[in-house]
Write an enzyme that holds these catalytic residues in place. Structure first.
Site, PDB file in Angstrom:
ATOM      1  N   LEU A 224       0.858  -1.269  -0.141  1.00 25.68           N
ATOM      2  CA  LEU A 224       0.002   0.219  -0.176  1.00 25.68           C
ATOM      3  C   LEU A 224       0.965   1.121  -0.025  1.00 25.68           C
ATOM      4  O   LEU A 224       2.035   1.264   0.790  1.00 25.68           O
ATOM      5  CB  LEU A 224      -0.855   0.308   1.142  1.00 25.68           C
ATOM      6  CG  LEU A 224      -1.942   1.057   1.382  1.00 25.68           C
ATOM      7  CD1 LEU A 224      -3.191   0.466   2.125  1.00 25.68           C
ATOM      8  CD2 LEU A 224      -1.271   2.287   2.098  1.00 25.68           C
TER       9      LEU A 224
ATOM     10  N   HIS B  65       4.296  -2.704   3.353  1.00 25.09           N
ATOM     11  CA  HIS B  65       4.533  -3.702   2.712  1.00 25.09           C
ATOM     12  C   HIS B  65       3.475  -4.990   2.534  1.00 25.09           C
ATOM     13  O   HIS B  65       2.876  -4.826   3.472  1.00 25.09           O
ATOM     14  CB  HIS B  65       6.135  -4.171   2.943  1.00 25.09           C
ATOM     15  CG  HIS B  65       7.360  -3.287   2.747  1.00 25.09           C
ATOM     16  ND1 HIS B  65       8.604  -3.481   2.543  1.00 25.09           N
ATOM     17  CD2 HIS B  65       7.198  -1.893   2.840  1.00 25.09           C
ATOM     18  CE1 HIS B  65       9.367  -2.499   2.392  1.00 25.09           C
ATOM     19  NE2 HIS B  65       8.537  -1.560   2.580  1.00 25.09           N
TER      20      HIS B  65
ATOM     21  N   GLU C 190       3.778  -8.077   3.293  1.00 19.94           N
ATOM     22  CA  GLU C 190       4.073  -8.930   4.284  1.00 19.94           C
ATOM     23  C   GLU C 190       3.458  -8.112   5.722  1.00 19.94           C
ATOM     24  O   GLU C 190       2.819  -8.825   6.377  1.00 19.94           O
ATOM     25  CB  GLU C 190       5.459  -9.160   4.819  1.00 19.94           C
ATOM     26  CG  GLU C 190       6.395  -9.766   3.638  1.00 19.94           C
ATOM     27  CD  GLU C 190       6.902  -9.160   2.517  1.00 19.94           C
ATOM     28  OE1 GLU C 190       7.810  -9.547   2.011  1.00 19.94           O
ATOM     29  OE2 GLU C 190       6.305  -8.040   2.202  1.00 19.94           O
TER      30      GLU C 190
ATOM     31  N   CYS D 215      10.879  -6.081   6.077  1.00 22.49           N
ATOM     32  CA  CYS D 215      10.046  -6.943   6.368  1.00 22.49           C
ATOM     33  C   CYS D 215      10.309  -8.413   7.183  1.00 22.49           C
ATOM     34  O   CYS D 215       9.846  -8.881   8.072  1.00 22.49           O
ATOM     35  CB  CYS D 215       9.188  -7.518   5.181  1.00 22.49           C
ATOM     36  SG  CYS D 215       8.347  -6.238   4.415  1.00 22.49           S
TER      37      CYS D 215
END
Length: 295
Positions: free
Chosen positions: A90, A102, A104, A132
Site C-alpha cells: 500500500l 509492505h 508482508e 520485512c
C-alpha cells in the site's frame, strides 16, 4: 468489483476456477480463506499445499494499492487457526515513502486485527526485504515461521535473518500478535473514539509505551481500526493509521470514502503519532477531520 480479481480468475488453474469464483466474488468475501475453503481448493486442484498458496498470490496482489510504483505485491499468511489472510503493498501518493506498507506487513496486520495470535507460514511473490524480515522477527511465532516463495523451497524466517536481533535482546517477552488488553478507559463516548480506544488496548508498544489506536469511519458508516505494531528495531514499526488503512482496502473500500478519523494514544508515551497521522490523512484528503485524544 476489483478488476484485478477478475484478471486473477482468468489465469487461475482450470480445476478450481469455478470454485474460486464462488468464493472471491461473493459479497461477503473479506480477503480470507477459511480452513474448509482451502481444503476444498486443495482437493479440487490436486496441487500441493505450497503450490496452491503460490497459485493464490495473484488474488492477494489484486488488493495492492501502488500509485507510486505500479509494483503489485501480494502475500498470504496462515494464522494459527488455519485461516489464510491476504495482504498487499500500500502506497500513499503525496506522503513520504516511510508511510508505505509492505505486503508482508499488510497480511500480518490483517490476521492480527481479525484476532489471530500468531502465523505459521507466509507466502510472498518476491523475496522479503530486510525491513520485512525484521518486522516478522517481532512476531509471537518468529522462531517457527516458514517463508514460501515461488520456485523456491520453503525456508524458515531465521534462515532469512540469521543472528537476528529481536524483542528478547531488549528484554521484551511478548511478541507482536500476543493477545493483549491494556484496559485503558475514557469517559469519551463518541463511537469513533471508542473504536480507536479498543484498538489502542490491543496495541504492541513495549519500547516507547505509546499504546495507540486509530479508527476510520466511512461515508457508508463502516468503521475500520488499526492498532500500533512496534518493532525492536524501531524503523519497521507499523503505525496505527496504516494498519487501519490496510483493513479498509482489504475490505474492498477506497480512501475517498473516509469521512472521519480518530487517534487515541497514551499521553505519557515517549513518542506521538499525531503529526504523522494528520499529515498522511491530509495527503489522502485534507478535508478529513481527525479527532485526537491523549489519555
Amino acid at each position: 468489483m476489483n478488476s484485478r480479481i477478475t484478471l486473477a480468475l482468468e489465469s487461475a488453474p482450470t480445476a478450481i476456477k469455478a470454485l474460486l469464483s464462488d468464493i472471491v466474488l461473493a459479497d461477503n468475501f473479506d480477503a480470507t480463506l477459511s480452513p474448509e475453503q482451502f481444503a476444498s481448493l486443495l482437493q479440487a486442484s490436486g496441487l500441493a499445499d505450497d503450490e496452491l498458496r503460490i497459485a493464490l498470490l495473484p488474488f492477494a496482489a489484486a488488493y495492492s494499492y501502488a500509485p507510486l510504483s505500479d509494483f503489485y505485491v501480494g502475500a498470504i499468511v496462515r494464522g494459527l487457526s488455519g485461516t489464510l489472510y491476504f495482504g498487499a503493498n500500500l502506497e500513499i501518493a503525496g506522503a513520504q515513502l516511510g508511510q508505505t506498507v509492505h505486503a508482508e506487513q499488510s497480511a500480518i496486520s490483517h490476521a492480527w486485527m481479525k484476532g489471530e495470535q500468531g502465523i505459521s507460514d507466509i507466502t510472498i511473490n518476491f523475496s522479503p526485504c530486510g525491513h520485512c524480515r525484521q518486522f516478522m522477527n517481532e512476531l509471537t511465532t518468529a522462531k517457527e515461521l516458514k517463508v514460501q516463495l515461488p520456485q523456491r523451497d520453503e525456508m524458515s524466517l531465521q534462515e532469512y535473518l540469521p543472528d537476528s536481533f529481536g524483542p528478547a535482546d531488549l528484554g521484551v517477552t511478548t511478541g507482536l500478535m500476543t493477545k493483549l488488553d491494556h484496559k485503558h478507559t475514557t469517559e469519551e463516548t463518541t463511537p469513533i473514539v471508542v473504536e480507536a480506544l479498543a484498538a489502542l488496548n490491543r496495541s504492541h508498544a513495549p519500547y516507547t509505551k505509546n499504546l495507540s489506536g486509530v479508527s476510520l469511519q466511512l461515508t457508508s458508516g463502516e468503521v475500520f481500526t488499526g492498532a500500533y505494531a512496534e518493532n525492536a528495531a524501531f524503523n519497521p514499526s507499523l503505525p496505527p493509521l496504516q494498519v487501519a488503512l490496510i483493513q479498509l482496502k482489504l475490505a474492498g473500500f477506497d480512501f475517498e470514502q473516509i469521512e472521519n478519523a480518530a487517534l487515541v494514544e497514551i499521553a505519557e508515551g515517549s513518542i506521538s503519532h499525531l503529526a504523522d497521522t494528520q499529515s498522511t490523512l491530509e495527503a489522502i484528503n485534507p478535508d478529513i477531520p481527525v479527532t485526537y485524544l491523549a489519555i
